[in-house]
Design an enzyme around this catalytic site. Sequence first.
Site, PDB file in Angstrom:
ATOM      1  N   GLU A 137     -14.423   3.978 -37.064  1.00  0.00           N
ATOM      2  CA  GLU A 137     -13.717   4.982 -36.248  1.00  0.00           C
ATOM      3  C   GLU A 137     -14.105   4.870 -34.767  1.00  0.00           C
ATOM      4  O   GLU A 137     -13.260   5.016 -33.887  1.00  0.00           O
ATOM      5  CB  GLU A 137     -13.988   6.395 -36.773  1.00  0.00           C
ATOM      6  N   HIS A 140     -12.169   2.030 -33.295  1.00  0.00           N
ATOM      7  CA  HIS A 140     -10.803   2.427 -32.928  1.00  0.00           C
ATOM      8  C   HIS A 140     -10.814   3.092 -31.549  1.00  0.00           C
ATOM      9  O   HIS A 140      -9.953   2.852 -30.712  1.00  0.00           O
ATOM     10  CB  HIS A 140     -10.249   3.469 -33.919  1.00  0.00           C
TER      11      HIS A 140
HETATM   12 ZN   LIG Z   1      -8.866   2.263 -39.166  1.00  0.00          ZN
END
Ligand SMILES: [Zn+2]
Length: 266
Positions: A137, A140
């Site tokens: 995460e 990202h």
């Molecule tokens: Zn992902």
Amino acid sequence: MKKIIGLLFIAALLTGCAMNLVTGRKQLSLVPESELQLMAVGQYNTFLKENKVLNPAYSSDAAMVDRVGARIANAIKKYYDSHGKAAVLKGYTWEFNTVESKDANAWCMPGGKVVVYSGILPITLNEAGLAIVMGHEIAHSIAKHGNERMSQGMVQQMGGVALQVALSQKPQQTQDLFMTSYGIGSQVGAMLPWSRQQETEADKYGLIFAAMAGYDPREAVLFWKRMAAVGGSKPPEFLSTHPADETRIKNLNKFMPEAMTYYTAK
Ligand SMILES: [Zn+2]
């Protein structure tokens, strides 16, 4: 006139492309990251008010989320600072929170605002498994994937207007777009899955970040197999934005030798 607007629009798209410092890929970036980070602070605080946040002083799960988050954040700061890329983390003020929820989910808003839902912990199973999810995460976020999706959405839904204009003219639609762009909460409708390219990048850098923080990146393959196994008829929210399939496992195995070069057990 139409032609001029068209040309201006194309010019905006061309100048709106930026090379990402983490991945080296050119991506659409129409919204200044600083504006997204500001918007994230508001959305993050609203989310925390509306959900039950676990106190790390009393919850060992929340304490673990804090510990993993701090280790990853410190490791990537050290890495990017020493590689002349401090700009990767410009404006980042990390916050890690755990909310009590049956949902299996996790996300990171721009500026480092992270939430882990307690429902994902039986699937992450151990601290290294959690580091895999949080590393993914965080990847990202600093690879600016949410910005890329937000920019695409602003073009498709609002004709590419500036964020401040969109916020003043269509506040709800703009906030909903922000939430779906960052994989947050299904209350705003259908969740957008990340693109295959974004998933592959988040997997690669997520492995490396977990490894830098002293977590065994090989746990990733085991985690994704467990995630795939709980799919069934009512799959976790996390799966709707992050499909667990064979391509992912193949890519993880491909990236593993590189990730292992960053790994020293702590
Ligand atoms: Zn992902």
